[in-house]
Design a protein around this motif. Structure first.
Motif, mmCIF file in Angstrom:
data_model
loop_
_atom_site.group_PDB
_atom_site.id
_atom_site.type_symbol
_atom_site.label_atom_id
_atom_site.label_comp_id
_atom_site.label_asym_id
_atom_site.label_seq_id
_atom_site.Cartn_x
_atom_site.Cartn_y
_atom_site.Cartn_z
ATOM 1 N N ARG A 1 30.697 30.960 41.890
ATOM 2 C CA ARG A 1 31.370 31.743 40.855
ATOM 3 C C ARG A 1 32.718 32.264 41.334
ATOM 4 N NH1 ARG A 1 26.360 35.094 38.052
ATOM 5 N NH2 ARG A 1 25.094 33.237 37.628
ATOM 6 N N ALA A 2 32.774 32.617 42.616
ATOM 7 C CA ALA A 2 34.059 33.047 43.175
ATOM 8 C C ALA A 2 35.057 31.896 43.134
ATOM 9 C CB ALA A 2 33.872 33.540 44.607
ATOM 10 N N SER A 3 34.581 30.700 43.471
ATOM 11 C CA SER A 3 35.445 29.523 43.440
ATOM 12 C C SER A 3 35.924 29.229 42.024
ATOM 13 C CB SER A 3 34.689 28.316 44.003
ATOM 14 O OG SER A 3 35.500 27.161 43.981
ATOM 15 N N GLU A 4 35.019 29.364 41.058
ATOM 16 C CA GLU A 4 35.389 29.145 39.658
ATOM 17 C C GLU A 4 36.440 30.150 39.201
ATOM 18 O OE1 GLU A 4 31.816 29.371 37.425
ATOM 19 O OE2 GLU A 4 30.968 27.507 38.248
ATOM 20 N N TYR A 5 36.271 31.399 39.641
ATOM 21 C CA TYR A 5 37.221 32.441 39.245
ATOM 22 C C TYR A 5 38.617 32.137 39.779
ATOM 23 C CZ TYR A 5 39.843 36.784 39.408
ATOM 24 O OH TYR A 5 40.836 37.713 39.285
ATOM 25 N N PHE A 6 38.703 31.831 41.073
ATOM 26 C CA PHE A 6 40.015 31.595 41.670
ATOM 27 C C PHE A 6 40.666 30.321 41.136
ATOM 28 C CE2 PHE A 6 38.372 34.424 45.115
ATOM 29 C CZ PHE A 6 39.348 35.401 44.981
ATOM 30 N N THR A 7 39.848 29.385 40.686
ATOM 31 C CA THR A 7 40.399 28.183 40.070
ATOM 32 C C THR A 7 40.993 28.499 38.703
ATOM 33 O OG1 THR A 7 38.772 26.802 41.212
ATOM 34 C CG2 THR A 7 39.860 25.840 39.293
ATOM 35 N N SER A 8 40.408 29.487 38.035
ATOM 36 C CA SER A 8 40.826 29.805 36.668
ATOM 37 C C SER A 8 42.051 30.715 36.596
ATOM 38 C CB SER A 8 39.670 30.472 35.911
ATOM 39 O OG SER A 8 39.372 31.747 36.474
ATOM 40 N N VAL A 9 42.314 31.495 37.651
ATOM 41 C CA VAL A 9 43.444 32.429 37.595
ATOM 42 C C VAL A 9 44.717 31.754 38.081
ATOM 43 C CG1 VAL A 9 42.001 34.475 37.850
ATOM 44 C CG2 VAL A 9 42.920 33.361 39.892
ATOM 45 N N LYS A 10 45.837 32.201 37.548
ATOM 46 C CA LYS A 10 47.128 31.579 37.842
ATOM 47 C C LYS A 10 47.515 31.707 39.309
ATOM 48 C CE LYS A 10 51.956 31.611 36.315
ATOM 49 N NZ LYS A 10 52.944 32.246 35.398
ATOM 50 N N SER A 11 47.206 32.850 39.908
ATOM 51 C CA SER A 11 47.620 33.096 41.292
ATOM 52 C C SER A 11 46.818 32.293 42.304
ATOM 53 C CB SER A 11 47.489 34.587 41.610
ATOM 54 O OG SER A 11 46.147 35.013 41.434
ATOM 55 N N GLY A 12 45.653 31.760 41.887
ATOM 56 C CA GLY A 12 44.823 31.010 42.813
ATOM 57 C C GLY A 12 44.155 31.917 43.837
ATOM 58 N N LYS A 13 43.703 31.326 44.946
ATOM 59 C CA LYS A 13 42.947 32.104 45.930
ATOM 60 C C LYS A 13 43.819 32.681 47.040
ATOM 61 C CE LYS A 13 41.616 28.159 48.845
ATOM 62 N NZ LYS A 13 40.466 27.448 49.450
ATOM 63 N N TYR A 14 45.112 32.399 46.996
ATOM 64 C CA TYR A 14 45.988 32.890 48.055
ATOM 65 C C TYR A 14 46.756 34.135 47.621
ATOM 66 C CZ TYR A 14 44.879 28.412 50.185
ATOM 67 O OH TYR A 14 44.208 27.348 50.727
ATOM 68 N N ALA A 15 47.378 34.780 48.586
ATOM 69 C CA ALA A 15 48.063 36.055 48.351
ATOM 70 C C ALA A 15 49.221 35.900 47.372
ATOM 71 C CB ALA A 15 48.574 36.608 49.678
ATOM 72 N N THR A 16 49.417 36.943 46.574
ATOM 73 C CA THR A 16 50.530 36.973 45.633
ATOM 74 C C THR A 16 51.739 37.623 46.300
ATOM 75 O OG1 THR A 16 49.863 39.134 44.776
ATOM 76 C CG2 THR A 16 48.906 37.187 43.715
ATOM 77 N N ALA A 17 52.830 37.705 45.559
ATOM 78 C CA ALA A 17 54.045 38.332 46.090
ATOM 79 C C ALA A 17 53.790 39.789 46.464
ATOM 80 C CB ALA A 17 55.168 38.237 45.061
ATOM 81 N N GLY A 18 52.894 40.438 45.720
ATOM 82 C CA GLY A 18 52.572 41.835 46.010
ATOM 83 C C GLY A 18 52.021 42.023 47.408
ATOM 84 N N PHE A 19 51.261 41.043 47.875
ATOM 85 C CA PHE A 19 50.708 41.118 49.234
ATOM 86 C C PHE A 19 51.827 41.135 50.268
ATOM 87 C CE2 PHE A 19 49.665 38.964 53.168
ATOM 88 C CZ PHE A 19 48.507 39.602 53.579
ATOM 89 N N TYR A 20 52.809 40.267 50.094
ATOM 90 C CA TYR A 20 53.895 40.173 51.069
ATOM 91 C C TYR A 20 54.767 41.430 51.057
ATOM 92 C CZ TYR A 20 52.555 35.308 51.607
ATOM 93 O OH TYR A 20 51.848 34.161 51.873
#
Length: 212
Positions: free
Chosen positions: A18-37
């Protein structure tokens, strides 16, 4: 629920799916967004600037105390908010960036190799129903052994917990390990511990001058 959970193993598998399905469905994916940096840069800048001011520009005990608190906060936030994600390779698809983010452990007195190893082991143990092993395997508790029994030390010893975590725990885990640890990791351990020791326990006594 899509899957009927009958065992702990099936629950874990369903959770990962389910976690994999969620990250596949969101635009940002499973990696850090600009906010993280942005957050990472702010924390590192705050850490470095606080240290420089602490050592070279503090002129009162109040300033030292406030900066010490700020440095302490950075010691927690940098590993937890930056390096922890790198352990799970969640910062970037580029492994070099993940490796760079892991150095948040080194600059705050910890050790990325051992922290990563024990943290992932703890995840495995908790997923398989052993919270006790998950905690003890990371050497997070101050314990003494009497015969074949381990007992926790009195809570008063936790006043020195930070010193234990930085200057004792990693060495104990390295030298008590039953697995072969690469020589370069030992070199990195001693090198960065020496730098940290010098930065926080030698330089302050050389440069800080206060009218007590």
């Amino acid at each position: 629920m899509k899957e009927e959970v009958t065992t702990r193993g099936s629950f874990t598998e369903a959770l990962y799916n389910r976690a994999s399905e969620y990250f596949t469905s969101v635009k940002s994916g499973k990696y850090a967004t600009a906010g993280f940096y942005v957050k990472a840069l702010v924390l590192i800048a705050l850490y470095v600037s606080s240290y420089i001011y602490f050592i070279f520009y503090s002129r009162s005990f109040t300033e030292l105390l406030l900066l010490a608190v700020l440095l302490g906060i950075c010691h927690v936030f940098i590993p937890v908010n930056i390096s922890h994600d790198a352990i799970h390779k969640a910062v970037s698809a580029n492994n070099l960036i993940n490796q760079l983010a892991l150095f948040g452990f080194e600059i705050t007195g910890s050790n990325s190799y051992m922290y990563r190893k024990k943290h992932l082991e703890a995840h495995y143990n908790k997923e398989n129903g052993s919270k006790t092993i998950a905690i003890e395997s990371q050497a997070l508790l101050l314990q003494k052994r009497n015969a074949d029994k381990k007992t926790n030390l009195h809570y008063i010893f936790y006043i020195f917990y930070a010193k234990y975590m930085i200057f004792i725990r990693d060495f104990a885990l390295y030298f008590n390990s039953t697995e072969t640890i690469p020589l370069k990791q030992f070199i990195k351990l001693f090198f960065f511990k020496a730098i940290y020791f010098f930065a926080f326990l030698v330089i302050p006594f050389i440069y800080i001058r206060l009218p007590w």
